[in-house]
Design an enzyme around this catalytic site. Structure first.
Site, PDB file in Angstrom:
ATOM      1  N   GLU A 476      -2.867   3.907  12.292  1.00 48.08           N
ATOM      2  CA  GLU A 476      -4.226   3.545  12.130  1.00 48.08           C
ATOM      3  C   GLU A 476      -4.743   3.451  13.475  1.00 48.08           C
ATOM      4  O   GLU A 476      -5.454   4.280  14.116  1.00 48.08           O
ATOM      5  CB  GLU A 476      -4.153   2.297  11.264  1.00 48.08           C
ATOM      6  CG  GLU A 476      -5.538   2.113  10.621  1.00 48.08           C
ATOM      7  CD  GLU A 476      -5.448   0.819   9.493  1.00 48.08           C
ATOM      8  OE1 GLU A 476      -6.797   0.483   9.151  1.00 48.08           O
ATOM      9  OE2 GLU A 476      -4.375   0.612   8.892  1.00 48.08           O
ATOM     10  N   GLU A 746      -2.360 -10.047  10.570  1.00 48.24           N
ATOM     11  CA  GLU A 746      -3.375  -9.260   9.475  1.00 48.24           C
ATOM     12  C   GLU A 746      -3.454 -10.159   8.220  1.00 48.24           C
ATOM     13  O   GLU A 746      -4.745 -10.322   7.849  1.00 48.24           O
ATOM     14  CB  GLU A 746      -2.948  -8.142   9.155  1.00 48.24           C
ATOM     15  CG  GLU A 746      -3.869  -7.135   8.170  1.00 48.24           C
ATOM     16  CD  GLU A 746      -3.627  -5.968   8.040  1.00 48.24           C
ATOM     17  OE1 GLU A 746      -4.618  -4.967   7.903  1.00 48.24           O
ATOM     18  OE2 GLU A 746      -2.549  -5.292   8.017  1.00 48.24           O
TER      19      GLU A 746
END
Length: 884
Positions: A476, A746
């Site tokens: 990502e 996260e």
């Protein structure tokens, strides 16, 4: 209007103040200035108290003695030692000029600063005679290929006065002159919206040239241009050909010039770098190295021709700091119980390993990376998804010194696979990041909060790499707008993020849709995905990141540059309003990763996304109004003020009860000014009740988390504030700390209470898992640590710490705290120590700034008849408070 130099001299000099550190808003560190009309900045140095700047003058001349071609701004009224006007005409390409500044203070005029030399870069497309070139075999290759090499020999038969190298790549480059690197920078030219703006660098290479044969050489990596990007397996998004664009301009002492430019006379080949990719890593085969290819005298007659291709459409020089190795430290590999050779860096980070040792007969060394270990001690690689994060080296016998090129990894742990007969002498951990100056420091008596602050900083380092990314490890590493929108105030406090984020905002404006929508990632490489436009919170990066920069650094320049983009986003939102004046029915990522949302559908938060959309629109409209007022657009400001009020009132009418059922809802009502002033106290009590019911556990996602502590503080809910902050149970900031985090996670519970790893299962076909141990979004709490716990914050009306708010909030058993910020005016700091009967505070205010001191609730000046002045001047101040 330009004035004659010296026209506004005053008779009395102020010898107690000296302007220092004159510079432009170009923080690149490159040889040339990126902007034809740069903004100027300076500092004020003084030992006396109460220094104020009232005006400045900047002179510009053709020589450092200021004897020829002198032009001046004249006396310009201003309290700010930044946003200094550029005197005279715009800087021309290659022009050399000198600037100096002086200021008028409360006592008179200072002397001149030391002169600043500036040199214009290549400012127009017509300045480029070079064209990008690529080895013929490298053209039109979208798959993985060996890293192309390029070289050009040229002669120097005169004494060199000056040599400049202007260079970039379609891809990323490393460049050498006569075998010596032209810089320590990595991954140049960085990542921008390449189709709209392509950056280049300028280097002084005068000392790298010598008489006789010279050679300019380069290697070109795929980087973001042609490499793997996104979890969707996309590749070669920008093009299927990597290339070098280089133009060396040499001035000789006799006045003659020469230009060495990329053209059809260059030669191309490949060497030891078989592959290099950000996600997958690097593969190097030393047997394929061509010794001496970077040096003069190498025979490149067997190399292939190159193919020139057209110039990128818009070339501009990088003005933000570069990526480089910012820290190195040693690590010791250890064998685990299964015989695996593991390196534990003791810190989750972004970078790579450098290995030095000796091989008896050669073989293959493999280095694999991960952020955490599985229960059996092996690397946890599921979180990497398709990213291989592996560096491979094929070596021969003898000594070796190995490090990867054109890649980086997010990791704490690395597993080394060594062939028989290989011994390691040293392992170095190389930390890689955009090289931003660290301007803020925080420390308190609670080591858990100190570790939290460290975790926030390391996540910022690891994700401020060319652009602000979400994570550095998996497939990502994208510029998610929502993440930086919430984190920007913290980012601007920890590190000097001004030029870095201004550059990224320029790309945001380039990628913004014609209707004003802002993509979820900038640069936008997820086109066509259902999350391409994330809606509120994400799109508000267009308005709130510029405002965070203005608040932290005081400059109006970023508001001027981004104003159309700011308006565009708010205009899009206002076009979506229904008859009731609310934004209802559109898709939004919302309070992403709210712990109450289904774990596999983090966009389905417990707080109504329509409420959040309407609230954010009102808040952003208010910031656009404030920006318009600062820029002198009063009619426009009134329009957006009216819009902000209408939407806030409609939002309150529609959701005043429903919003108070969640922590995020209450926090938004308070922090965004949605609720009427008289309702704040009651909503604060409701929020405190929700905190108590959750036993101090936080119940907010990416958008609500930055607001909940400030909202509790604004509402005077002191005990609930510290209950939430200091909670060690999941979900909570300190839950991560006590479970060994060294960066921000996260997911609140990336490590589950039973010690197992949260697999982050997603209800998606293209990314079935999502767990990162290095994500700065929840680190937005860092701004509260500075502004409320320590108690130092900029003022919105007089930003850039022109007016400082000292408003500490002692509590939670914390007995001391301190914070220091290198503000645009100079160092600003607070330190407080609490004992059983007294609260001692020391404040530092830089020259040119002033401050308000707010006595904490429950305390009063020790001398009941003494009161802190309404406005504190520059210098040092001490207060002693007693309980009341």
């Amino acid at each position: 209007m330009q004035c004659e130099p010296g026209e506004y001299l005053v008779p009395e000099p102020d010898l107690s103040v000296c302007p220092v550190d004159l510079c432009t808003d170009d923080d690149s560190g490159l040889a040339c200035c990126a902007k034809p009309v740069p903004s100027l900045r300076w500092g004020l140095q003084s030992d006396r108290e109460g220094v104020l700047q009232h005006a400045y003058e900047i002179e510009r001349a053709a020589d450092p003695g200021f004897s020829t071609g002198v032009v001046s701004t004249g006396r310009v009224p201003s309290e700010m030692p930044f946003d200094g006007q550029w005197p005279g005409a715009a800087l021309a390409s290659r022009e050399v000029t000198w600037c100096r500044a002086r200021v008028w203070t409360d006592r008179g005029v200072t002397g001149w600063s030391a002169p600043l030399r500036l040199e214009g870069t290549l400012l127009e497309q017509k300045d480029w005679v070079a064209r990008p070139v690529s080895p013929r075999s490298n053209v039109g290759r979208s798959g993985t290929v060996a890293v192309p090499l390029l070289r050009r020999s040229f002669g120097v038969d005169k004494t060199v006065l000056q040599a400049r190298l202007y260079v970039t790549a379609l891809g990323i480059f490393e460049c050498w002159v006569n075998g010596r690197p032209v810089s320590s920078e990595l991954f140049e030219p960085g990542w921008t919206a390449y189709r709209s703006r392509h950056l280049f660098a300028s280097y002084d290479v005068s000392d790298l040239l010598h008489e006789g044969e010279n050679v300019l050489s380069a290697a070109i990596g795929d980087g973001w241009w042609r490499g793997n990007l996104t979890w969707m397996g996309r590749r070669a998004i920008y093009g299927d050909t990597t290339a070098l664009l280089a133009q060396m301009e040499i001035k000789y002492h006799d006045g003659s010039r020469a230009v060495i430019a990329t053209d059809g006379f260059w030669r191309g080949s490949t060497g030891s770098m078989l592959a290099a990719d950000f996600y997958n890593g690097c593969e190097i085969d030393l047997s394929r190295e061509q010794p001496g290819w970077r040096e003069p005298g190498f025979d490149d007659s067997g190399w292939e021709d190159v193919v020139p291709i057209p110039l990128p459409g818009r070339l501009e020089q990088r003005s933000a700091p570069p990526v480089r190795v910012i820290r190195q430290f040693g690590a010791r590999p250890e064998r685990d119980g299964e015989g695996r050779l593991i390196v534990d860096a003791r810190q989750n980070l972004t970078g790579y390993l450098r290995l030095a040792g000796k091989a008896d007969s050669g073989g293959t060394i493999v280095v694999r990376h991960a952020e955490v270990l599985e229960a059996d001690g092996s690397l946890q690689t599921a979180a990497l998804r398709s990213a291989k994060a592996t560096d491979t080296y094929h070596i021969g016998p003898g000594d070796f010194d190995l490090s990867p090129s054109f890649t980086y990894h997010g990791f704490r742990y690395a597993e080394l696979h060594l062939p028989d007969g290989v011994s390691l002498d040293a392992v170095q951990v190389c930390v890689v990041a955009s090289d931003l100056a660290e301007i803020g420091s925080f420390e308190c008596s609670d080591d858990r909060l100190n570790q939290l602050d460290s975790n926030v900083r390391w996540s910022q380092r690891g994700n401020f790499l060319a652009i602000p990314t979400d994570c550095p490890q998996r497939d990502e590493r994208l510029g998610w707008t929502g993440d930086i929108q919430v984190f920007a105030p913290t980012a601007c406090t920890n590190f000097d993020s001004r030029a870095f984020l201004e550059s990224w905002l320029a790309d945001l404006a380039c990628e913004q849709a014609s209707d004003g929508q802002v993509p979820s990632t900038v640069p936008n490489v997820i086109q066509g995905h259902e999350f391409e436009f994330g809606g509120i919170g994400w799109g508000d990066a267009a308005t709130l990141v510029p405002w965070a920069l203005h608040e932290a650094y005081g400059s109006k320049v970023v508001l001027e540059r981004q104003f159309d983009s700011m308006r565009g986003w708010v205009d899009w939102g206002s076009s979506r309003l229904d008859e009731a004046g609310t934004w209802v029915g559109d898709f939004h990522l919302g309070d992403w990763l709210d712990p109450g949302a289904p774990p596999d559908r983090p966009q389905d938060a417990t707080t109504d996304r329509d409420f959040i959309a309407s609230s954010y629109l009102a808040f952003s409209a208010g910031k656009v109004a404030a920006a318009a007022r600062l820029l002198g657009h009063e009619d426009t400001a009134q329009h957006y003020r009216d819009l902000a009020c209408r939407v806030a009132e409609a939002t309150w009418r529609h959701w005043q009860s429903a919003a108070q059922k969640t922590q995020a809802g209450c926090a938004i009502l308070i922090a965004f000014g949605i609720a009427p002033e008289e309702e704040i106290s009651g909503i604060g009590r409701r929020l405190a009740t929700l905190v108590e019911r959750s036993e101090g556990r936080i119940a907010t996602g990416f958008l609500g988390t930055p607001l909940v502590l400030p909202a509790l503080t604004l509402a005077g809910q002191h005990d609930a504030t510290f209950r939430l902050l200091l909670n060690e149970q999941a979900p909570g900031w300190l839950y991560q700390v006590v479970n060994g985090a060294t960066t921000m996670w996260e997911r609140w519970d990336a490590i589950l209470p039973d010690g197992s790893i949260n697999r982050g299962i997603m209800a998606a076909d293209d990314a079935e898992c999502m767990t990162s141990f290095n994500h700065y979004a929840y680190g937005a709490v860092g701004a509260w640590l500075y502004r409320s716990l320590a108690g130092i914050a900029p003022d919105e009306a007089k930003p850039g710490y022109r007016l400082i708010h000292f408003a500490p909030q002692p509590g939670g058993g914390i007995t001391r705290a301190r914070a220091r910020i290198e503000s645009p005016f100079g160092p600003a700091a607070i330190r407080w120590v609490r004992n059983d009967t007294k609260l001692h505070l020391d404040l530092e205010i830089p020259p040119g700034a002033q401050a308000h001191f707010q006595v904490p609730q429950g305390w009063a000046p020790e001398d009941s008849g003494a009161q802190a002045p309404a406005l504190l001047g520059s210098g040092r101040h001490r207060f002693t408070l007693a309980p009341c």
